[in-house]
Design an enzyme around this catalytic site. Structure first.
Site, PDB file in Angstrom:
ATOM      1  N   LYS A 192       3.130  11.822 -10.754  1.00 59.67           N
ATOM      2  CA  LYS A 192       2.271  10.882 -11.339  1.00 59.67           C
ATOM      3  C   LYS A 192       3.007   9.694 -11.856  1.00 59.67           C
ATOM      4  CE  LYS A 192      -0.218  13.773 -14.769  1.00 59.67           C
ATOM      5  NZ  LYS A 192      -0.873  13.665 -16.130  1.00 59.67           N
ATOM      6  N   HIS A 248      -0.458  13.592 -28.270  1.00 62.06           N
ATOM      7  CA  HIS A 248      -0.585  12.007 -27.930  1.00 62.06           C
ATOM      8  C   HIS A 248      -1.359  11.547 -29.198  1.00 62.06           C
ATOM      9  CE1 HIS A 248      -0.738  12.917 -23.202  1.00 62.06           C
ATOM     10  NE2 HIS A 248       0.273  12.648 -23.821  1.00 62.06           N
ATOM     11  N   HIS A 306       8.343  10.847 -27.518  1.00 66.58           N
ATOM     12  CA  HIS A 306       7.359  11.587 -27.115  1.00 66.58           C
ATOM     13  C   HIS A 306       7.726  13.228 -27.492  1.00 66.58           C
ATOM     14  CE1 HIS A 306       4.169  12.849 -24.239  1.00 66.58           C
ATOM     15  NE2 HIS A 306       5.256  13.779 -23.738  1.00 66.58           N
ATOM     16  N   GLU A 363      -4.465  17.836 -11.523  1.00 68.45           N
ATOM     17  CA  GLU A 363      -4.960  18.131 -12.909  1.00 68.45           C
ATOM     18  C   GLU A 363      -6.496  18.537 -13.048  1.00 68.45           C
ATOM     19  OE1 GLU A 363      -4.003  15.878 -17.218  1.00 68.45           O
ATOM     20  OE2 GLU A 363      -2.770  15.837 -15.266  1.00 68.45           O
ATOM     21  N   GLU A 367      10.275  19.383 -24.507  1.00 71.21           N
ATOM     22  CA  GLU A 367       9.448  19.760 -23.263  1.00 71.21           C
ATOM     23  C   GLU A 367       9.880  21.103 -22.785  1.00 71.21           C
ATOM     24  OE1 GLU A 367       6.779  18.107 -22.236  1.00 71.21           O
ATOM     25  OE2 GLU A 367       6.620  16.267 -23.097  1.00 71.21           O
ATOM     26  N   ARG A 371      -3.162  22.457 -13.974  1.00 65.91           N
ATOM     27  CA  ARG A 371      -2.196  21.554 -14.268  1.00 65.91           C
ATOM     28  C   ARG A 371      -2.331  21.174 -15.896  1.00 65.91           C
ATOM     29  NH1 ARG A 371       0.488  16.469 -11.182  1.00 65.91           N
ATOM     30  NH2 ARG A 371       1.803  15.906 -12.648  1.00 65.91           N
ATOM     31  N   ASN A 380      -0.198  20.287 -20.339  1.00 69.09           N
ATOM     32  CA  ASN A 380      -0.507  19.468 -21.732  1.00 69.09           C
ATOM     33  C   ASN A 380      -0.551  20.150 -23.122  1.00 69.09           C
ATOM     34  OD1 ASN A 380      -1.138  17.195 -20.354  1.00 69.09           O
ATOM     35  ND2 ASN A 380      -3.149  17.698 -19.875  1.00 69.09           N
ATOM     36  N   HIS A 409       0.166  18.899 -25.984  1.00 66.51           N
ATOM     37  CA  HIS A 409      -0.124  17.263 -25.941  1.00 66.51           C
ATOM     38  C   HIS A 409      -1.537  16.521 -26.585  1.00 66.51           C
ATOM     39  CE1 HIS A 409       3.059  17.598 -23.432  1.00 66.51           C
ATOM     40  NE2 HIS A 409       3.389  16.659 -23.101  1.00 66.51           N
ATOM     41  N   ARG A 462       0.728  -1.355  -0.118  1.00 62.43           N
ATOM     42  CA  ARG A 462       0.029   0.022  -0.131  1.00 62.43           C
ATOM     43  C   ARG A 462       0.862   1.307   0.165  1.00 62.43           C
ATOM     44  NH1 ARG A 462      -2.875  -3.124   3.156  1.00 62.43           N
ATOM     45  NH2 ARG A 462      -4.923  -4.051   2.386  1.00 62.43           N
ATOM     46  N   LYS A 499       7.431  23.394 -13.619  1.00 63.41           N
ATOM     47  CA  LYS A 499       6.249  22.050 -13.166  1.00 63.41           C
ATOM     48  C   LYS A 499       6.005  21.927 -11.860  1.00 63.41           C
ATOM     49  CE  LYS A 499       5.078  17.467 -14.206  1.00 63.41           C
ATOM     50  NZ  LYS A 499       5.150  16.166 -14.950  1.00 63.41           N
TER      51      LYS A 499
HETATM   52  N1  LIG Z   1       4.880  10.533 -14.994  1.00 64.41           N
HETATM   53  C1  LIG Z   1       4.795  11.702 -15.763  1.00 64.41           C
HETATM   54  O1  LIG Z   1       4.430  12.674 -15.290  1.00 64.41           O
HETATM   55  C2  LIG Z   1       5.429  11.750 -17.082  1.00 64.41           C
HETATM   56  C3  LIG Z   1       5.739  12.826 -17.840  1.00 64.41           C
HETATM   57  C4  LIG Z   1       6.246  12.719 -19.060  1.00 64.41           C
HETATM   58  C5  LIG Z   1       6.463  11.511 -19.586  1.00 64.41           C
HETATM   59  N2  LIG Z   1       6.162  10.322 -18.941  1.00 64.41           N
HETATM   60  C6  LIG Z   1       6.431   9.013 -19.555  1.00 64.41           C
HETATM   61  O2  LIG Z   1       7.942   8.849 -19.887  1.00 64.41           O
HETATM   62  C7  LIG Z   1       8.240   8.014 -20.564  1.00 64.41           C
HETATM   63  C8  LIG Z   1       9.092   8.312 -21.611  1.00 64.41           C
HETATM   64  O3  LIG Z   1      10.417   8.835 -20.789  1.00 64.41           O
HETATM   65  P1  LIG Z   1      11.731   8.915 -21.543  1.00 64.41           P
HETATM   66  O4  LIG Z   1      11.448   9.843 -22.904  1.00 64.41           O
HETATM   67  O5  LIG Z   1      12.748   9.023 -20.650  1.00 64.41           O
HETATM   68  O6  LIG Z   1      11.962   7.275 -22.359  1.00 64.41           O
HETATM   69  P2  LIG Z   1      12.656   5.909 -21.736  1.00 64.41           P
HETATM   70  O7  LIG Z   1      12.826   5.953 -20.181  1.00 64.41           O
HETATM   71  O8  LIG Z   1      12.114   4.960 -22.822  1.00 64.41           O
HETATM   72  O9  LIG Z   1      13.913   6.326 -22.050  1.00 64.41           O
HETATM   73  C9  LIG Z   1      14.432   6.422 -23.528  1.00 64.41           C
HETATM   74  C10 LIG Z   1      15.647   5.606 -23.681  1.00 64.41           C
HETATM   75  O10 LIG Z   1      16.861   6.464 -23.063  1.00 64.41           O
HETATM   76  C11 LIG Z   1      17.616   5.256 -22.531  1.00 64.41           C
HETATM   77  N3  LIG Z   1      18.519   5.833 -21.500  1.00 64.41           N
HETATM   78  C12 LIG Z   1      17.848   6.172 -20.265  1.00 64.41           C
HETATM   79  N4  LIG Z   1      18.843   7.040 -19.708  1.00 64.41           N
HETATM   80  C13 LIG Z   1      20.048   7.169 -20.489  1.00 64.41           C
HETATM   81  C14 LIG Z   1      21.403   7.572 -20.210  1.00 64.41           C
HETATM   82  N5  LIG Z   1      21.697   8.052 -19.275  1.00 64.41           N
HETATM   83  N6  LIG Z   1      22.303   7.405 -21.361  1.00 64.41           N
HETATM   84  C15 LIG Z   1      21.884   6.533 -22.451  1.00 64.41           C
HETATM   85  N7  LIG Z   1      20.660   6.000 -22.498  1.00 64.41           N
HETATM   86  C16 LIG Z   1      19.711   6.366 -21.666  1.00 64.41           C
HETATM   87  C17 LIG Z   1      16.617   4.168 -22.157  1.00 64.41           C
HETATM   88  O11 LIG Z   1      17.256   2.956 -21.851  1.00 64.41           O
HETATM   89  C18 LIG Z   1      15.700   4.239 -23.165  1.00 64.41           C
HETATM   90  O12 LIG Z   1      16.443   3.355 -24.450  1.00 64.41           O
HETATM   91  C19 LIG Z   1       6.788   7.661 -21.353  1.00 64.41           C
HETATM   92  O13 LIG Z   1       6.258   6.613 -20.918  1.00 64.41           O
HETATM   93  C20 LIG Z   1       6.011   8.908 -20.735  1.00 64.41           C
HETATM   94  O14 LIG Z   1       4.524   8.480 -20.731  1.00 64.41           O
HETATM   95  C21 LIG Z   1       5.654  10.662 -17.741  1.00 64.41           C
HETATM   96 ZN   LIG Z   2       5.104  15.611 -22.391  1.00 60.86          ZN
END
Ligand SMILES: NC(=O)c1ccc[n+]([C@@H]2O[C@H](COP(=O)([O-])OP(=O)(O)OC[C@H]3O[C@@H](n4cnc5c(N)ncnc54)[C@H](O)[C@@H]3O)[C@@H](O)[C@H]2O)c1
Ligand SMILES: [Zn+2]
Length: 362
Positions: A142, A251, A264, A236, A184, A240, A244, A247, A120, A226
């Protein structure tokens, strides 16, 4: 190193602090201690990230075997969460344990969801390793995973006790991933800071060289924006939603290409162009501002093509998105560089015209 810059998020039940500084990971143990994070710590990371940075992080955290789960978008699912639960039980984790998520947004969201739900809820800390995770996904609480039927359909709000943002970890990040995070940062400029926008435009070269003298302040300002928005509106409702910006269309582009074509941030870049175009046709934004955005995005590099995508399909995907509330689509548009407003009377035809001007197929 210099003292890290501190940004606080006041949301949820406990304090959430972001510390940003070059080399901050090397002090992870001491900083976690100082922020009241218990000594029982379990790292969750990915094989790739751990291969690149594990030695350094393990040294900083004082050893212990990490839980490794693969980190493509297609592994952001309940199966990975389940693997993390099993490994936590095997490692003897209890309510006093802390999960330290080391990786990009996929690891942060997945491990974060495990932290929100295991027993939990246990304490969570992030060491984000992509630019996108440093300025966006590790901030705000999130967490969640995808279902086969759609992205981010399962999740929770779980504020991390501590986020350690170390720009030095970005040295190994592929350029395309780096750019994905940059979009971003441009978004934060568009919604809240003309100054940030202009600095990215002016210092593009130094930013790409990952010169921390310019990169660090851009990360700090993004996190501040942020954190500020999340502090005022964790869940949100209205405010918040400005996060977006770009987005709605972004999206939809990701969905119609099954999350394979765009990183993304790249989809968000298109989305920002669409939102700016809509704003201009509404008379809310000067065309010069739209052009400045288009110029900056072009400067950051080419985007994957979108011209083969049918506008109609993208429209359908927009309508399925959760930003439709009671049948009305809430759309964040820019009113100038650094300010936005929300409109909720966008018509389908209007949006179709925007998508066609963006270059999509009729
Ligand atoms: N929680 C939130 O508020 C929020 C906000 C925006 C995005 N997201 C989520 O984030 C995700 C995307 O995140 P991302 O873009 O970081 O993608 P990711 O986590 O898939 O990382 C991208 C790639 O970079 C590699 N990598 C990571 N760190 C590295 C480093 N230091 N050196 C070399 N390679 C490295 C990873 O292995 C991966 O292949 C999506 O699922 C999205 O929905 C969440
Ligand atoms: Zn985004």
């Amino acid at each position: 190193m210099n003292e890290p810059v501190r940004v606080d998020v006041h949301a949820g039940l406990r304090a959430s602090t972001i510390l940003i500084g070059a080399g901050v990971t090397d002090r992870a143990s001491e900083l976690l201690d100082a922020h009241g994070v218990g000594r029982k710590r379990v790292v969750v990371s990915s094989p790739l990230v751990w291969r690149l940075h594990g030695e350094r992080i393990a040294r900083a955290l004082g050893g212990g075997d990490p839980i490794l789960v693969p980190d493509g978008e297609r592994f952001k699912n309940l199966q990975s969460v389940s693997r993390i639960y099993d490994a936590l039980v095997r490692a003897g984790a209890d309510r006093g344990s802390t999960i330290v998520a080391v990786g990009g947004g996929v690891i942060g969201d997945t491990a974060g969801f495990a932290a929100a739900t295991f027993l939990r809820g246990v304490t969570l800390a992030h060491i984000p390793t992509t630019l996108l995770a440093q300025v966006d996904s590790s901030v705000g609480g999130k967490v969640g995973v995808n279902l086969a039927l759609g992205k981010n359909l399962v999740g929770a709000f779980h504020q991390p006790a501590l986020v350690l943002v170390d720009p030095l970890l970005l040295a190994t990040l592929p350029r395309r991933e780096f750019r994905s995070g940059l979009y971003e940062i441009v978004k934060y400029g568009m919604i809240a800071s003309r100054d940030l926008f202009e600095r990215v435009a002016r210092d593009t070269k130094a930013i790409f060289a990952r010169d921390e003298r310019v990169l660090l302040p851009a990360i700090v300002e993004s996190c501040r924006i942020k954190a500020d928005v999340v502090t005022r509106d964790e869940r949100e409702s209205d405010l918040r939603r400005i996060l977006n910006f770009g987005h709605t269309v972004g999206h939809a582009l990701e969905a119609v290409t099954k999350y394979r074509r765009f990183r993304h941030g790249e989809a968000i870049a298109y989305g920002m162009l669409a939102a700016a175009d809509l704003a201009v046709t509404r008379g809310a934004l000067a065309d010069l501002a739209r052009q400045a955005l288009a110029r900056l995005l072009a400067r950051l590099g080419p985007l994957p093509p979108a011209s083969d995508l049918p506008a109609g399909e993208v429209l359908e995907a927009i309508k399925r998105d959760k930003k439709v509330i009671d049948g009305a689509l809430h759309f964040v548009i820019a009113t100038q560089i650094g300010a936005t407003m929300t409109i909720d009377d966008v018509t389908e035809n209007e949006l179709r015209a925007v998508l066609e001007r963006l270059g999509l197929t009729r």
